[in-house]
Structure formats: C-alpha cells, structure tokens
Design a protein around this motif. Structure first.
Motif, PDB file in Angstrom:
ATOM      1  N   GLU A 127       0.814  -1.187  -0.170  1.00  0.00           N
ATOM      2  CA  GLU A 127       0.241  -0.010   0.245  1.00  0.00           C
ATOM      3  C   GLU A 127       0.905   1.094  -0.194  1.00  0.00           C
ATOM      4  OE1 GLU A 127      -3.442   0.287   0.201  1.00  0.00           O
ATOM      5  OE2 GLU A 127      -3.813  -1.721  -0.152  1.00  0.00           O
ATOM      6  N   ILE A 128       1.291   2.185  -1.324  1.00  0.00           N
ATOM      7  CA  ILE A 128       2.130   2.967  -1.106  1.00  0.00           C
ATOM      8  C   ILE A 128       1.581   3.631  -1.556  1.00  0.00           C
ATOM      9  CG2 ILE A 128       4.663   3.677  -2.064  1.00  0.00           C
ATOM     10  CD1 ILE A 128       5.331   1.088  -2.919  1.00  0.00           C
ATOM     11  N   ALA A 129       0.999   5.283  -1.068  1.00  0.00           N
ATOM     12  CA  ALA A 129       1.058   6.189  -2.157  1.00  0.00           C
ATOM     13  C   ALA A 129       1.095   6.812  -3.029  1.00  0.00           C
ATOM     14  CB  ALA A 129       1.116   6.822  -0.319  1.00  0.00           C
ATOM     15  N   PHE A 130       0.325   7.773  -3.550  1.00  0.00           N
ATOM     16  CA  PHE A 130       0.657   7.938  -4.951  1.00  0.00           C
ATOM     17  C   PHE A 130       2.071   8.901  -4.612  1.00  0.00           C
ATOM     18  CE2 PHE A 130       1.173  11.302  -8.000  1.00  0.00           C
ATOM     19  CZ  PHE A 130       1.721  10.386  -9.579  1.00  0.00           C
ATOM     20  N   TRP A 131       1.932   9.837  -4.183  1.00  0.00           N
ATOM     21  CA  TRP A 131       2.499  11.325  -3.696  1.00  0.00           C
ATOM     22  C   TRP A 131       4.091   9.812  -3.524  1.00  0.00           C
ATOM     23  CZ3 TRP A 131       5.895  11.282   1.368  1.00  0.00           C
ATOM     24  CH2 TRP A 131       5.258  11.451   2.298  1.00  0.00           C
ATOM     25  N   VAL A 132       4.623   9.257  -2.575  1.00  0.00           N
ATOM     26  CA  VAL A 132       5.081   8.802  -1.933  1.00  0.00           C
ATOM     27  C   VAL A 132       5.964   7.252  -2.899  1.00  0.00           C
ATOM     28  CG1 VAL A 132       6.653   6.670  -0.915  1.00  0.00           C
ATOM     29  CG2 VAL A 132       4.056   7.833   0.240  1.00  0.00           C
ATOM     30  N   VAL A 133       4.996   6.852  -4.334  1.00  0.00           N
ATOM     31  CA  VAL A 133       5.977   6.740  -5.156  1.00  0.00           C
ATOM     32  C   VAL A 133       6.348   7.966  -6.194  1.00  0.00           C
ATOM     33  CG1 VAL A 133       5.259   5.787  -7.495  1.00  0.00           C
ATOM     34  CG2 VAL A 133       3.826   4.727  -5.345  1.00  0.00           C
ATOM     35  N   ALA A 134       5.567   9.252  -6.414  1.00  0.00           N
ATOM     36  CA  ALA A 134       6.092   9.927  -6.588  1.00  0.00           C
ATOM     37  C   ALA A 134       7.516  10.437  -6.241  1.00  0.00           C
ATOM     38  CB  ALA A 134       5.377  11.389  -6.945  1.00  0.00           C
ATOM     39  N   LEU A 135       7.680  10.709  -5.106  1.00  0.00           N
ATOM     40  CA  LEU A 135       8.472  10.786  -4.780  1.00  0.00           C
ATOM     41  C   LEU A 135       9.429  10.134  -4.403  1.00  0.00           C
ATOM     42  CD1 LEU A 135      10.585  13.610  -2.480  1.00  0.00           C
ATOM     43  CD2 LEU A 135       9.270  12.237  -0.637  1.00  0.00           C
ATOM     44  N   LEU A 136      10.037   9.376  -4.828  1.00  0.00           N
ATOM     45  CA  LEU A 136      11.053   7.816  -4.912  1.00  0.00           C
ATOM     46  C   LEU A 136      10.939   7.995  -6.345  1.00  0.00           C
ATOM     47  CD1 LEU A 136       9.813   4.761  -2.352  1.00  0.00           C
ATOM     48  CD2 LEU A 136      11.637   6.380  -2.258  1.00  0.00           C
ATOM     49  N   VAL A 137      10.412   7.978  -7.415  1.00  0.00           N
ATOM     50  CA  VAL A 137      10.681   7.987  -8.486  1.00  0.00           C
ATOM     51  C   VAL A 137      11.926   9.483  -8.868  1.00  0.00           C
ATOM     52  CG1 VAL A 137       9.749   9.225 -10.917  1.00  0.00           C
ATOM     53  CG2 VAL A 137       8.684   7.330  -9.578  1.00  0.00           C
ATOM     54  N   VAL A 138      12.058  10.319  -8.295  1.00  0.00           N
ATOM     55  CA  VAL A 138      12.353  11.613  -8.216  1.00  0.00           C
ATOM     56  C   VAL A 138      13.485  11.099  -8.083  1.00  0.00           C
ATOM     57  CG1 VAL A 138      12.506  14.077  -7.636  1.00  0.00           C
ATOM     58  CG2 VAL A 138      10.779  13.328  -8.647  1.00  0.00           C
ATOM     59  N   LEU A 139      13.623  11.118  -6.649  1.00  0.00           N
ATOM     60  CA  LEU A 139      14.588  10.291  -5.881  1.00  0.00           C
ATOM     61  C   LEU A 139      15.653   9.571  -6.926  1.00  0.00           C
ATOM     62  CD1 LEU A 139      16.407  10.768  -3.332  1.00  0.00           C
ATOM     63  CD2 LEU A 139      15.092   8.365  -2.358  1.00  0.00           C
ATOM     64  N   ALA A 140      14.575   9.167  -6.977  1.00  0.00           N
ATOM     65  CA  ALA A 140      15.443   7.246  -8.410  1.00  0.00           C
ATOM     66  C   ALA A 140      16.271   8.130  -9.462  1.00  0.00           C
ATOM     67  CB  ALA A 140      14.516   6.310  -9.255  1.00  0.00           C
ATOM     68  N   LEU A 141      15.711   9.151 -10.216  1.00  0.00           N
ATOM     69  CA  LEU A 141      16.328  10.158 -11.053  1.00  0.00           C
ATOM     70  C   LEU A 141      17.347  10.606 -10.558  1.00  0.00           C
ATOM     71  CD1 LEU A 141      13.456  11.248 -13.526  1.00  0.00           C
ATOM     72  CD2 LEU A 141      14.625   9.449 -13.775  1.00  0.00           C
ATOM     73  N   LEU A 142      17.742  10.779  -9.798  1.00  0.00           N
ATOM     74  CA  LEU A 142      18.636  12.622  -9.391  1.00  0.00           C
ATOM     75  C   LEU A 142      19.588  10.948  -8.963  1.00  0.00           C
ATOM     76  CD1 LEU A 142      19.616  14.200  -7.304  1.00  0.00           C
ATOM     77  CD2 LEU A 142      18.014  13.047  -5.349  1.00  0.00           C
ATOM     78  N   PHE A 143      19.804   9.632  -8.336  1.00  0.00           N
ATOM     79  CA  PHE A 143      20.528   8.938  -8.508  1.00  0.00           C
ATOM     80  C   PHE A 143      21.032   8.606  -9.339  1.00  0.00           C
ATOM     81  CE2 PHE A 143      21.977   4.750  -9.703  1.00  0.00           C
ATOM     82  CZ  PHE A 143      23.172   4.364  -8.766  1.00  0.00           C
ATOM     83  N   ASP A 144      19.933   8.992 -11.127  1.00  0.00           N
ATOM     84  CA  ASP A 144      20.357   8.133 -12.394  1.00  0.00           C
ATOM     85  C   ASP A 144      21.638   9.380 -12.532  1.00  0.00           C
ATOM     86  OD1 ASP A 144      20.450   6.730 -14.319  1.00  0.00           O
ATOM     87  OD2 ASP A 144      18.740   7.665 -15.236  1.00  0.00           O
ATOM     88  N   PHE A 145      20.691  10.456 -12.837  1.00  0.00           N
ATOM     89  CA  PHE A 145      22.003  11.896 -12.682  1.00  0.00           C
ATOM     90  C   PHE A 145      23.184  11.859 -12.111  1.00  0.00           C
ATOM     91  CE2 PHE A 145      23.282  15.898 -11.771  1.00  0.00           C
ATOM     92  CZ  PHE A 145      23.061  17.064 -12.992  1.00  0.00           C
ATOM     93  N   MET A 146      23.448  11.600 -11.419  1.00  0.00           N
ATOM     94  CA  MET A 146      24.224  11.397  -9.912  1.00  0.00           C
ATOM     95  C   MET A 146      25.044   9.957 -10.733  1.00  0.00           C
ATOM     96  SD  MET A 146      23.772  11.693  -5.415  1.00  0.00           S
ATOM     97  CE  MET A 146      25.599  11.739  -5.589  1.00  0.00           C
ATOM     98  N   ASN A 147      24.576   9.334 -11.418  1.00  0.00           N
ATOM     99  CA  ASN A 147      25.243   7.828 -11.896  1.00  0.00           C
ATOM    100  C   ASN A 147      26.129   8.581 -12.949  1.00  0.00           C
ATOM    101  OD1 ASN A 147      26.252   5.453 -12.919  1.00  0.00           O
ATOM    102  ND2 ASN A 147      24.864   4.271 -12.426  1.00  0.00           N
ATOM    103  N   GLY A 148      25.070   9.445 -13.725  1.00  0.00           N
ATOM    104  CA  GLY A 148      25.998  10.195 -14.592  1.00  0.00           C
ATOM    105  C   GLY A 148      27.130  11.317 -14.550  1.00  0.00           C
ATOM    106  N   PHE A 149      26.894  11.965 -13.320  1.00  0.00           N
ATOM    107  CA  PHE A 149      27.701  13.120 -13.070  1.00  0.00           C
ATOM    108  C   PHE A 149      28.901  11.950 -12.554  1.00  0.00           C
ATOM    109  CE2 PHE A 149      29.692  15.672  -9.856  1.00  0.00           C
ATOM    110  CZ  PHE A 149      29.300  16.733  -9.883  1.00  0.00           C
ATOM    111  N   HIS A 150      28.657  10.904 -11.597  1.00  0.00           N
ATOM    112  CA  HIS A 150      29.980  10.673 -10.668  1.00  0.00           C
ATOM    113  C   HIS A 150      30.630   9.866 -11.900  1.00  0.00           C
ATOM    114  CE1 HIS A 150      31.453   6.815  -8.605  1.00  0.00           C
ATOM    115  NE2 HIS A 150      31.336   8.112  -7.780  1.00  0.00           N
ATOM    116  N   ASP A 151      30.157   8.919 -12.866  1.00  0.00           N
ATOM    117  CA  ASP A 151      31.133   7.952 -14.120  1.00  0.00           C
ATOM    118  C   ASP A 151      31.653   8.570 -15.296  1.00  0.00           C
ATOM    119  OD1 ASP A 151      30.282   6.099 -12.103  1.00  0.00           O
ATOM    120  OD2 ASP A 151      29.036   4.702 -13.477  1.00  0.00           O
ATOM    121  N   ALA A 152      31.025  10.075 -15.217  1.00  0.00           N
ATOM    122  CA  ALA A 152      30.967  10.711 -16.781  1.00  0.00           C
ATOM    123  C   ALA A 152      32.580  10.655 -16.973  1.00  0.00           C
ATOM    124  CB  ALA A 152      31.166  12.162 -16.769  1.00  0.00           C
ATOM    125  N   ALA A 153      33.601  10.326 -15.425  1.00  0.00           N
ATOM    126  CA  ALA A 153      34.847  10.495 -15.930  1.00  0.00           C
ATOM    127  C   ALA A 153      35.312   9.383 -16.786  1.00  0.00           C
ATOM    128  CB  ALA A 153      35.733  10.052 -15.266  1.00  0.00           C
TER     129      ALA A 153
END
Length: 336
Positions: A5-31
């Motif tokens: 049972e996961i509220a929609f706002w929780v799912v949306a927040l976690l998706v944003v957090l996952a995309l932040l991780f993805d951004f950091m992945n590109g930032f971290h691994d650009a080298a």
C-alpha cells in the motif's frame, strides 16, 4: 504477487529520488567516458561531456532492456519490495556515491545500487529474500568485467602497435586523434545502455510493488525509459572532474592510440554485458582496459599503487552501500 500500500505521492517522490541517483550516476561516471579523450587532448572538457552525454541518450535506441529486467525482477523475490526498501536502496547508493566522488575515488555507481538494494532487502526480510542467481551474476562480473576490459584493451594495443609499426609517431598520433572520437562514442553508448537501465529496473520494481504496473509486463512504461536516459545524459554533461584526473592520468599516461584501445576494449565489454543482461560497472571496465593498455609497453608504466587503491574501493562498495541502505531502511520504516 502481494502489493504494498503505497501512496501516489510516495511513489512520485521515490521516482524523483531514483532519477536523482541516475543523474548522479552520469555525474559520477562521466570520467569513465571522457577521461581518456580529455587526457590525450583530443577534446576539451566541455566538448567531451556534451559528446558523451549525446551518446548516453542515443543508447536508448540501441539496447534491449535486459539489464533493467535483471534489476527489476531478477535480484529480489516478488512481494518483498516496498517503498521503504526502495528508499533505503537509493539513499545508501547516493550516500556512497557522494563519499567516493568527494574523495575522487572511481567506485561503481552500479554496485552501489545493487549493494543498496541488497542491504535494504536483507534489513527487511533477511538474505533468503534475495535471488541468488541475479546477485551472484552481478558479483561475478566485479571480477570478469575489469579482467575482460584488461584483456581486450591490451590485445587491441598489441594489434594496433603491430599494424602501425612502420608508421611515424606523428602520423599515428594524427590518425588516432580522429579514431578516438569513434571509440569514445562507442564507450559512451555502452555506458548509457548499461547504467541507465539499472535505474529503469529500480523504478520498474517500485511500480510493480505499488500495483501500477503488472508483474507480467515485459517492459516498464515508456516515460520511465525516456526519463532515465535523459537523466544520465544530463548528469554526464555536468561531469565528475575530481575523478577525471584519476582515470585519465594518475593510473598511467595515455596517448591517443592508447585511449582508442582502452575505450574500444571497454566498449566491447559493456556491449557484451548489456546483451547478457548483466549490470556491470563501467568504472571497473574502463579501469581494467586502461591498466591493460598501459602495461603493454612495460608494466612499470602503470601506477599500481593508484590501481590498488581503486580495487579496494571496488571491494568495499557493495558492503558499504548495503550497510548504509540497511540503516536507511530502518529509519524510513520507523518514521513512516
């Protein structure tokens, strides 16, 4: 499969957090994508990050979602994942990435995420909730990917050295300054194709747990795929300059011919792993290829002390991220 049972706002927040991780992945691994092409002087840093980011995103049209399927369905038993697990996994991985970025250590964002997932799941349900096949396949490639990168990089260097043995160094340098654009593009394709899919798999896992996507679906929603590829491309555009210096010059000095061989060997390794659905580390892969290229003329050309410190970071990544994720899981569970 039972659904959380996961509220929609929780799912949306976690998706944003996952995309932040993805951004950091590109930032971290650009080298991983640009260090060699910058250190050899073929492209300026600003040109290199735009070049790499473009091919990160283009990978969306090249690779099937086999890595995403492994992360989304092949690591954790059905019914275990909930929002606390996803939160713990992401915060654990992001924290480890931030620590290693600050110290300029080229650790693996991929294994930080896998370690984060494993740590949060174990904190919730114990090790029996993990799917052994998916975990061991990932762990095995901690060894296989740098060794394969080393083998292919050094083999490419030997072949190229034999082909150009009668050419002048100036002419060889001019050729490979152009060819390195091809190899850097191929490596950036492999980077985007393998790494973006890990975040796709995590969001897919979350949507299945929340009942927003059926467990029998063969692919996640299109918006997830597009968002993750754009996020990693944007991260690459901002670059991780602390790690560029380590990867590009501190391990061994590279010329354009060496950069071409290292990137080509690394790209072939990533293409193979992505085709097999294995979430490998682009960091491990390119490091192995650089060491392989550098050791061909003479082993002493490689700064083995620097390479050794990087290996220690590899060893600690999964358990460190897992520990952080386990703590974050319990904090999340206690607060919400």
């Amino acid at each position: 499969m039972p659904q959380a049972e996961i509220a929609f706002w929780v799912v949306a927040l976690l998706v944003v957090l996952a995309l932040l991780f993805d951004f950091m992945n590109g930032f971290h691994d650009a080298a991983n994508s640009i260090a060699t092409v910058v250190s050899t002087g073929v492209l300026k840093p600003q040109q290199a990050v735009l070049f790499a980011a473009f091919f990160n995103v283009v990978a969306i049209a090249i690779f099937q979602l086999k890595v995403a399927a492994t992360v989304g369905k092949g690591i954790v038993e059905p019914g275990i994942v909930d929002h606390h697990v996803v939160f713990g996994a992401l915060i654990g991985a992001i924290a480890w990435n931030a620590i290693t970025w600050w110290w300029g250590i080229p650790s693996s964002s991929s294994h930080a995420l896998i370690g984060g997932i494993a740590g949060a799941v174990v904190a919730k349900a114990g090790p029996q909730a993990l799917i052994a096949g998916g975990i061991w396949k990932t762990v095995a490639f901690i060894i296989v990917s740098p060794l394969l990168g080393y083998l292919l990089g050094s083999l490419m260097m030997v072949i190229v050295a034999w082909i150009v043995r009668r050419k002048s160094p100036l002419r060889v340098d001019r050729w490979f300054r152009r060819l390195q654009l091809v190899s850097a593009g191929l490596y950036s394709l492999g980077h985007g194709g393998n790494d973006a899919q890990k975040t796709i798999g995590l969001i897919w896992m979350l949507l299945i747990a929340a009942g927003m996507v059926g467990v029998g679906e063969k692919a996640p929603p299109a918006w997830v795929i597009v968002a993750c590829y754009i996020a990693i491309g944007m991260g690459t555009m901002f670059g991780g300059w602390r790690i560029v210096q380590t990867m590009g010059q501190r391990i061994t000095k590279l010329k354009p011919v060496g950069g071409f061989c290292a990137e080509t060997g690394g790209a072939l390794t990533l293409f193979l792993a992505t085709a097999l659905g294995v979430p490998v580390s682009t960091t491990h892969t390119i490091t192995g290829a650089i060491v392989g290229v550098g050791s061909v003329p003479r082993p002493s050309a490689v700064r083995w002390g620097v390479a050794g410190s990087i290996v220690w970071a590899w060893i600690f990544t999964i358990p460190a991220a897992a520990l952080m994720a386990g703590v974050c899981y319990w904090v999340s569970f206690a607060l919400y």
